[in-house]
Structure formats: structure tokens, C-alpha cells
Write an enzyme that holds these catalytic residues in place. Structure first.
Site, PDB file in Angstrom:
ATOM      1  N   GLU A   1       0.505  -0.990  -0.353  1.00  0.00           N
ATOM      2  CA  GLU A   1       0.330   0.032  -0.180  1.00  0.00           C
ATOM      3  C   GLU A   1       0.323   1.347   0.015  1.00  0.00           C
ATOM      4  O   GLU A   1       1.114   1.851  -0.485  1.00  0.00           O
ATOM      5  CB  GLU A   1      -1.088  -0.705   1.386  1.00  0.00           C
ATOM      6  CG  GLU A   1      -1.799  -1.009   1.197  1.00  0.00           C
ATOM      7  CD  GLU A   1      -1.740  -2.467   1.683  1.00  0.00           C
ATOM      8  OE1 GLU A   1      -0.291  -3.147   2.032  1.00  0.00           O
ATOM      9  OE2 GLU A   1      -2.351  -3.243   1.084  1.00  0.00           O
TER      10      GLU A   1
ATOM     11  N   HIS B   1      -9.346  -4.606  11.071  1.00  0.00           N
ATOM     12  CA  HIS B   1     -10.690  -4.351   9.716  1.00  0.00           C
ATOM     13  C   HIS B   1     -11.776  -3.371   9.765  1.00  0.00           C
ATOM     14  O   HIS B   1     -12.197  -3.962   9.259  1.00  0.00           O
ATOM     15  CB  HIS B   1     -10.641  -5.356   9.438  1.00  0.00           C
ATOM     16  CG  HIS B   1      -9.763  -6.448   8.770  1.00  0.00           C
ATOM     17  ND1 HIS B   1      -8.718  -7.041   9.445  1.00  0.00           N
ATOM     18  CD2 HIS B   1      -9.096  -6.551   6.891  1.00  0.00           C
ATOM     19  CE1 HIS B   1      -7.325  -8.028   8.941  1.00  0.00           C
ATOM     20  NE2 HIS B   1      -8.139  -7.486   6.946  1.00  0.00           N
TER      21      HIS B   1
HETATM   22  C1  TPP Z   1      -2.751  -3.960   4.546  1.00  0.00           C
HETATM   23  C2  TPP Z   1      -3.503  -5.008   3.895  1.00  0.00           C
HETATM   24  N1  TPP Z   1      -3.457  -5.494   3.281  1.00  0.00           N
HETATM   25  C3  TPP Z   1      -4.309  -6.373   1.966  1.00  0.00           C
HETATM   26  C4  TPP Z   1      -5.090  -7.012   3.213  1.00  0.00           C
HETATM   27  C5  TPP Z   1      -6.129  -7.921   2.473  1.00  0.00           C
HETATM   28  N2  TPP Z   1      -4.983  -9.390   2.427  1.00  0.00           N
HETATM   29  C6  TPP Z   1      -5.924 -10.436   3.285  1.00  0.00           C
HETATM   30  S1  TPP Z   1      -4.559 -11.421   3.111  1.00  0.00           S
HETATM   31  C7  TPP Z   1      -4.448 -11.467   1.443  1.00  0.00           C
HETATM   32  C8  TPP Z   1      -3.283 -11.942   0.592  1.00  0.00           C
HETATM   33  C9  TPP Z   1      -2.285 -12.404   2.088  1.00  0.00           C
HETATM   34  O1  TPP Z   1      -1.493 -13.256   0.727  1.00  0.00           O
HETATM   35  P1  TPP Z   1       0.174 -14.400   1.331  1.00  0.00           P
HETATM   36  O2  TPP Z   1       0.949 -13.175   2.062  1.00  0.00           O
HETATM   37  O3  TPP Z   1       0.329 -14.343   0.347  1.00  0.00           O
HETATM   38  O4  TPP Z   1      -0.503 -15.114   2.559  1.00  0.00           O
HETATM   39  P2  TPP Z   1      -1.852 -16.135   1.876  1.00  0.00           P
HETATM   40  O5  TPP Z   1      -3.466 -15.964   2.646  1.00  0.00           O
HETATM   41  O6  TPP Z   1      -1.256 -16.502   1.528  1.00  0.00           O
HETATM   42  O7  TPP Z   1      -1.025 -17.108   3.571  1.00  0.00           O
HETATM   43  C10 TPP Z   1      -4.728  -9.654   1.690  1.00  0.00           C
HETATM   44  C11 TPP Z   1      -4.184  -9.060   0.093  1.00  0.00           C
HETATM   45  C12 TPP Z   1      -4.469  -6.230   4.759  1.00  0.00           C
HETATM   46  N3  TPP Z   1      -4.465  -8.089   5.696  1.00  0.00           N
HETATM   47  N4  TPP Z   1      -3.608  -6.154   4.708  1.00  0.00           N
END
Ligand code: TPP
Ligand code: MG
Lengths: 470, 340
Positions: free
Chosen positions: A204, A273
Site C-alpha cells: 500500500e 479491520h
Molecule cells: C496491509 C494489508 N493489505 C491487504 C490486506 C488484505 N489481505 C488479507 S490476506 C491478503 C493476501 C495475503 O497473501 P499471502 O501473504 O500470500 O498470505 P496467504 O493468505 O497466502 O497465507 C490480502 C491482500 C490486509 N489484510 N492487509
């Protein structure tokens, strides 16, 4: 004992769905984790995985059945050594009494991806409470109105502005291929292509800055934050780079950019959230801050925000995305930024709110009317610049005011409104201004506590009565 | 999935050559099997309870990734710290937090680890040195680095296991942390759980450098790619990285190549990947099946394996029973724990 498989819910608010397909036949062996069926709602398709092992004893709901209620037994699994004769003994996993009936409008869960269906197949979400009073001065009489969801209104606003101005583009997490984490950008990739509808990595602070830099170079970015909670990662760029550059450059260089996404509390997603940033951004000179409630305002104000030469924070609300409302069918429906709207006239008390706070305010106004108190209801729509005139004019008439917000009270928008009323209409006040707000705690997860933490229509009624000395 | 097994740890002289990880003893296999099964069954139950409306909000399941946490747990010692993101149920069970308390937090009950105030994504256990449970992608990385800072400050030899996803690996604060960790030689292992997707975005659509073990190169942090579906490889890599950290040599990066079977959170129709892809991993690489098959090949009695499964199911069912019938937090809890 044989075990019943129950119709699962895709989200806490789902009540029924269609049993699209059985992937296992009666008599087939099932291992834990096997996909046994596909269910769908109008929003998404999901696979049902077995959590128990054995053989599929009996299919209770044939494929193709529509509107199967959540928790209905859909099949029976026989454990090792059991046979058809045991079917009658099947037990369901203990059913859950809903912990509390906090029920926001049926809504796409955050992080729920788009279904491939077009906008037309949109959920029939409950309509926002109808606003009756005060015709909108922006809309010529006799204009045809189209009913659409707020989600669609936002998408249309962006699409129209992108058609109109080649410098407008959108970027953010999951905005393109996934069609938006909340489906707001549905179809934009297909229409405008990957050059103008850009999936970013989860970064972000970085992409907000990239957007601001592109805006300094003259482009007109729309930066979507999956939710505004994540924009805290980008706060420095928004405040220090976007809001202050015009001033620091002596007016030479600014940035025309929109930061948009859902703000405020969703359902059961807890403290990190569920936060309302209305007060945070509206404190900053150099930013404009918009937080609409009705579908028409979402559309007209987003179009205005995209055209505005300044950085604009456009606060949406996840709980409202599926709400429908009439939107004027005009080629170019743009609502001026900075104007509040009186959505209900009344002479006894002024209630001021915006965004989802209006939900509580509208309900309260109805309740109050039953008890003979006529509330004048003001939807601020824009938080910066704040339309002091409209609020003050109303208070001069009613002599009483209540503010309603989901955010915290200290240094909140309600506090600012109360101060302005005091400064501009002190002599007209018959009672102190009261503030209804979110409680002074991080948002709890537990259903009962979450309900207590949020404002309610009952609290608004109580405050309105208090200022009326009733 | 191209998997490099670079670990060269020798354990009991059982290195099988070709860089293959050392074999587990039967005891180790059984420990691994039971711990991974507990996570799997727990997560299946959580999914089921979510489907029944007993769990709200977001619920991110760890199914498919069990070998990562369990393998690392087998390598660490009491006093080492663990911190992760929101896909955290496996880490909590791995650190031996009580399944009842974890599941009751998912259902928002008083007996949950956070008294129902945190939910699935935000849970902690001081007792078990589990520091959360964080909902903001990437936020745990500087925090985990800070845990290592505390170890270094106190002069103890504990190590911070800081887990994050392939998507999180693109957050800026990760690299700010890397720099400080190497600069100050902090004992932190960055365990990158590369499950190939961040929500609907595949690694190749989000990352310029998709070999995450190389993400520390410009900071001089060593890293390696590990077959995160083979618990022996995880354990071996964990042993090596932990030895490195305990010896005061600074941080270490382990890219765990793994896979999540379920959707990102509960209502993910998974249009960004095919069912064949999921089925293939499940069929060819399942971390639990690998152990089970090895045990069966070593003439372990199938009934004994069934008994383990039954025992685990019983633990999970008891937790579910507790989580569904425990009381909601008292309304007065709304205002507690804001300050102390
Ligand atoms: C700063 C932030 N941006 C966006 C999100 C929304 N979000 C939650 S999980 C996720 C994907 C994360 O993927 P990864 O790091 O690969 O972990 P995984 O879910 O595959 O375990 C996103 C975009 C968030 N929680 N925090
Ligand atoms: Mg991932």
C-alpha cells in the site's frame, strides 16, 4: 453412526443456496478433504468438502435443487462397516444457535471474490431505507430513475469517467482479474484493459506513492484500498505527499487523485479491520473527504471526485455495497463536493450524520415520528469541506442537534459539528448538542460485544429525546 | 513446483545423499503425523462451524501447509518465539496452545484465548510464546524482528520465528526489517510461506523476484528454498537456520514452498486456479499422506494410525463442543483491556 452433511453457508449472512452439482455418487468412498458437491449463490460458487470419511450413503438433496436452506442435511456419510440399514440413525453435527442476531444486510464478505456473472445478476439486497423528503436540486424534474446497487453505481461512475478521460486509470489489490475484492471494479478490466486497470502487489505505501507521483505528472489515478484499514500503511504518502504538495510548491504542482475503498466496520472482522477513518482524514487541509450514503450520491460524488484537481478521500461502506437506490438516468450526473443534503424535514431536532450512520439516523427518525418528534435529518455527504451552512440553518430552526457516527467520539466529526454549531448558532440552542458514536474501544470480535460497540438507532432516539427534554 | 532441497544438515548420519533430507525416526514420524493431523482436523472443523454460522468474519484455513509449522516446531526449543499473520490456527496448535481456547476464540466466546475479542485473526498466548495472530499483511515482520531484538538485547540465545506469506513478502516493511536484522545480527528466521497465491494473485503476477529465498541477498541474509510439503526437509532446514541464529550470525530466510488447498478465506470460489491444480498437489504432495505412507511402508499397523486419527478427532470434537457451548463474553468486557 452415519453422519449427515449439512448445507454450508458461504458467509455468515447467507441463508440459502443452490445445490449445483454432486461430484460423488452414492456408494463412492469419501476421504476427508474430498470435494463432494458444488453449491452456489448468486455471488459465488463453492465446493463442499467432506470432513468425515466413509462412503456416500445417500444423497438427500438432488443436484439442481435451488434455495436449499443453510444447515439442511444434504447427504449422509456411512462410516467404515456401516451399510444402508444404518442410514436412519444418521446424526447431524450439533447445530449452532446463532450467538447473537447482529445481522447486517446480506453482503459479499470482504475478500470474497467476484463471481463471473455480470452486474445484472446482482444480489437482491435490501433497499436502503427510502428517502422521501427534499427533491434533489441537481436532478431535473421528470428524470428517469434507475434502481441499482451502490456497488454498481460506483462501477458506473468509474467506467464513465474512464471513457471520458484517457488519463483516468485505476489500481489496487485484486481490482483487475479478481474483479475487485468486493466486486466494485467488476468488468473494468474487460472494458479498459490491463494498462488502465492494474493489479498491484500488496504494498500500500508503495502503490499509493506511485499513484501520487503519477498524479504529479498529470495522470488521474483512482487508487483502491481493499479497505481503508490498509491505507494506514500508506498514511505518510497520503498526508505528506498528496495533501501538502500544492501548498509547498506555491501552487505549481498538486495531484488529482482519488483514494477509495470501504471504510468503517464490516461484520465480525474485529479491531484491525473495523475502523472509521472519517475524522482522521477530515482533519487534513489539502484533502477533500467524501462519505456518501445513497446510491445516487455514491455515483454523482465519485464522478466529481475523479474530476476534482485535488486529492480526494472517498470513503465507502462495505455494509452498504449491496443496498439499492434510485440513481438518475443522466448522461453526466455529477454532484458538487461540499454540499450536505436535507433528507427529511422536521422542526423538533436536527440529526446530522453521513455514510452508514444514516442507517441508524433514518430508523431513529421513523421511531421519533411515532412519538410526535419530527426530526430534520441531514446527510453531510462531504466531510471536508464541511457544509456548515446547511447544519447551522437547520439548528437555527430546531434549536437542537444530535450527531451520529460509527467512529470514536474523541476528536470525532461529531465533536467538530458540535463546535461549529456552538460558534454559529449558540443563541439558538435549547439544549447541548449530543453525540452518538462508536464506543471508546477497539472493535471486538464477539457478536454480542460488537453489537454493543456500534451505535444503534435506539441510542439516537434516546439522544434526540434527551435534547428535546422528553 | 520446482523444489530445491539444499539443506545439508546431517542428523544421526542418516543423510540420504542427493541433498535429500535425513529420514525421521519412527518416533519423529509419529510426532509429525499427530501434530499435522491435529491441525488438519481442527481446520476442517473450523470450516464446518463457519458453514454453520458459528464462526463469523474472516476465517483463513491452514489446510495443506501443516508441514511448515510442525517441521519448524520440531526444530525449535522452549523459549523461542513465534509470530505470524492471520492464517494462524496451525501456528497456535503447533505451539501447543489449547485447541479449546483457539476454537472458542473463533466462535467469539469467553473461553477463547482473547476472551472472544480478537477472533480468528488476532490471538496470542504469552505462556506459549505465541505473539499473534496479525490481520494487517506484513505487520508481523517488524514485530518478529523486534522479538529477536529483545533476545539480542537480553543476551539469551532464543530465536524468533517470523512467518509471512508470499504476498506479504512484497510489503516495504519486510525489507526495512531485513536491513536492521542483518545490520544488528538479530536472531530471526523469516519463514516465508510461499503457497503460490495471495488471495487471487499468483506469485508470478505480483513478484519481480519469485525466488523468495533470494529476497535477502542485497542485505547479505542467507536463504534457501525448502520443500514445505516434506516435513523432514522443513525440520532439517529449520535446524540449520536455528543453529545459524543461535550462533549469533544474524537472520536467515527460509522460503517454504507449500500450497493452500482451501480458498483464501471461506467464500473463495477459486476461479484463479483450476481444481486439477489443487487435486494434483493434494494427490502427489500431501504432507500428511507422505508421513502416513512412509509409516505404512515401514510396516506400521494401519490400526495404530487409525487410532491416532481417532484420538485427534476426539480432541477436536471436544474443542468444538466447548467452543459452541461456552458463554459469550460478559458485556462488561467491552471496556476492559483497553488500558492496564
Ligand atoms: C496491509 C494489508 N493489505 C491487504 C490486506 C488484505 N489481505 C488479507 S490476506 C491478503 C493476501 C495475503 O497473501 P499471502 O501473504 O500470500 O498470505 P496467504 O493468505 O497466502 O497465507 C490480502 C491482500 C490486509 N489484510 N492487509
Ligand atoms: Mg500466499
Amino acid at each position: 453412526m452415519p453422519i449427515q452433511v449439512l448445507m454450508p453457508a458461504l458467509s455468515p449472512t447467507m441463508e440459502k443456496g443452490n445445490l449445483a452439482k454432486w461430484l460423488k455418487k452414492e456408494g463412492e468412498t469419501i476421504k476427508s478433504g474430498d470435494v463432494i458437491a458444488e453449491i452456489e449463490t448468486d455471488k459465488a460458487t463453492m465446493e463442499v468438502e467432506a470432513t468425515d470419511e466413509g462412503t456416500l450413503g445417500k444423497i438427500l438433496i438432488p443436484e439442481g435443487t435451488a434455495d436449499v436452506a443453510v444447515n439442511t442435511p444434504i447427504a449422509t456419510i456411512l462410516a467404515d462397516g456401516e451399510n444402508a440399514a444404518d442410514l436412519a440413525k444418521a446424526t447431524a453435527p450439533a447445530k449452532q444457535e446463532k450467538a447473537a442476531e447482529y445481522a447486517p444486510p446480506a453482503e459479499t464478505r470482504a475478500e470474497a471474490p467476484a463471481s463471473k456473472s455480470g452486474g445484472g445478476k446482482e444480489k437482491k439486497a435490501p433497499a436502503a431505507p427510502q428517502i422521501v423528503a427534499e427533491p434533489d436540486p441537481e436532478v431535473p424534474e421528470g428524470t428517469e430513475m434507475v434502481t441499482m446497487t451502490i456497488r454498481e453505481a460506483l462501477r458506473d461512475a468509474m467506467a464513465e469517467e474512464m471513457r471520458r478521460d484517457a488519463d483516468v486509470f485505476i489500481m489496487g489489490e485484486e481490482v483487475a482479474e479478481y474483479q475487485g475484492a468486493y466486486k466494485v471494479t467488476q468488468g473494468l478490466l474487460q472494458e479498459f484493459g490491463a494498462r488502465r486497470v492494474i493489479d498491484t502487489p500488496i504494498t500500500e505505501h508503495g502503490f499509493a506513492g506511485v499513484g501520487i507521483g503519477a498524479a504529479m505528472a498529470g495522470l488521474k489515478p483512482i487508487v483502491e484500498f481493499m479497505t481503508f484499514n490498509f491505507a494506514m500503511q500508506a498514511m505518510d504518502q497520503i498526508i505528506n505527499s498528496a495533501a501538502k504538495t500544492l501548498y509547498m510548491s506555491g501552487g505549481q504542482m498538486g495531484c488529482s487523485i482519488v483514494f477509495r475503498g470501504p471504510n468503517g466496520a464490516a461484520a465480525r472482522v474485529a479491531a484491525q479491520h473495523s475502523q472509521d477513518y472519517s475524522a482522521w482524514y477530515s482533519q487534513i487541509p489539502g484533502l477533500k473527504v467524501i462519505a456518501p450514503f445513497s446510491a445516487a450520491d455514491y455515483k454523482g460524488l465519485l464522478k466529481a471526485a475523479i474530476r476534482d484537481p485535488n486529492p480526494v478521500i472517498f470513503l465507502e461502506n462495505e455494509v452498504l455495497y449491496g443496498h439499492t437506490g434510485p440513481v438518475p438516468k443522466l448522461d453526466d450526473y455529477v454532484i458538487p463536493i461540499g454540499k450536505a443534503r436535507v433528507v427529511r424535514s422536521g422542526g423538533h431536532v436536527t440529526i446530522v450524520s453521513w455514510s452508514n450512520g444514516m442507517t441508524y439516523a433514518l430508523k431513529a427518525a421513523e421511531e421519533l415520528a411515532k412519538e410526535g418528534i419530527e426530526a430534520e435529518l441531514i446527510d453531510l455527504r462531504t466531510l471536508r469541506p464541511l457544509d456548515t451552512d446547511t447544519v447551522v440553518a437547520s439548528v437555527k430552526k430546531t434549536g437542537r442537534a444530535v450527531t451520529v457516527e460509527e467512529g470514536w467520539q474523541q476528536n470525532g466529526v461529531g465533536a467538530e459539528i458540535a463546535a461549529r454549531i456552538m460558534e454559529h448558532a449558540f443563541d439558538y440552542l435549547d439544549a447541548p448538542v449530543l453525540r452518538v458514536s462508536g464506543k471508546d474501544v477497539p472493535m471486538p470480535y464477539a457478536a454480542n460485544l460488537e453489537k454493543l460497540a456500534l451505535p444503534s438507532a435506539a441510542e439516537v432516539v434516546e439522544a434526540a429525546k434527551a435534547v428535546c427534554y422528553r | 513446483m520446482a523444489v530445491a532441497k539444499k539443506s545439508d544438515v546431517k542428523e544421526k548420519g542418516q543423510d540420504r545423499g542427493n541433498g535429500a533430507p535425513p529420514e525421521f525416526t519412527k518416533e519423529q514420524e509419529l510426532v509429525a503425523l499427530r501434530a499435522m493431523l491435529l491441525i488438519r482436523r481442527f481446520e476442517e472443523k473450523a470450516g464446518q462451524l463457519y458453514g454453520m454460522g458459528a464462526i463469523g468474519g474472516f476465517c483463513h484455513l491452514y489446510i495443506g501447509q501443516e508441514a511448515v509449522v510442525v517441521g519448524m516446531q520440531m526444530a525449535l526449543k522452549m523459549g523461542d518465539q513465534v509470530i505470524t499473520g492471520y492464517r494462524d490456527h496451525g501456528h497456535m496448535l503447533g505451539t501447543e496452545m489449547d485447541p479449546k481456547g483457539v476454537l472458542a476464540e473463533l466462535t467469539g466466546r469467553h473461553g477463547g484465548y482473547s476472551k472472544g475479542k480478537g477472533g480468528s485473526m488476532h490471538m496470542f498466548s504469552k505462556e506459549k510464546n505465541f505473539f499473534g495472530g496479525h490481520g494487517i499483511v506484513g505487520a508481523q515482520v517488524p514485530l518478529g524482528t523486534g522479538l529477536a531484538f529483545a533476545n539480542s538485547y537480553r543476551g539469551n540465545d532464543f530465536v524468533s520465528l517470523t512467518y509471512f506469506g508470499d504476498g506479504a513478502a512484497n510489503q516495504g516493511q519486510v525489507y526495512e526489517s531485513f536491513n536492521m536484522a542483518e545490520l544488528w545480527k538479530l536472531p530471526v528466521i523469516y519463514v516465508i510461506e510461499n503457497n503460490r497465491y495471495a488471495m487471487g494473485t499468483s506469485v508470478s503476477r505480483s513478484s519481480a523476484q519469485t525466488d523468495f529465498s533470494k529476497r535477502g541477498i542485497s542485505f547479505n541474509i542467507p536463504g534457501e528454498q525448502v520443500d514445505g510439503m516434506d516435513i523432514r526437509a522443513v525440520k532439517a532446514a529449520g535446524d540449520k537456520a536455528i543453529a545459524w541464529c543461535r550462533a549469533g550470525k544474524g537472520p536467515y530466510i527460509l522460503e517454504m514452498q507449500t500450497y493452500r488447498y482451501r480458498g483464501h478465506s471461506m467464500s473463495d470460489p477459486a476461479k484463479y486456479r483450476t481444481r486439477e491444480e489443487v487435486d494434483k498437489v493434494r494427490h502427489d504432495q500431501d504432507p500428511i499422506e507422505q508421513v502416513r505412507n512412509r509409516l505404512l511402508a515401514a510396516k506400521m499397523d494401519e490400526q495404530e494410525l487409525k487410532a491416532i486419527d481417532a484420538e485427534v478427532r476426539q480432541i477436536v470434537n471436544a474443542a468444538a463442543d466447548f467452543a459452541q457451548h461456552d458463554a459469550e463474553p460478559d458485556p462488561s468486557e467491552l471496556y476492559t483491556d483497553v488500558y492496564r
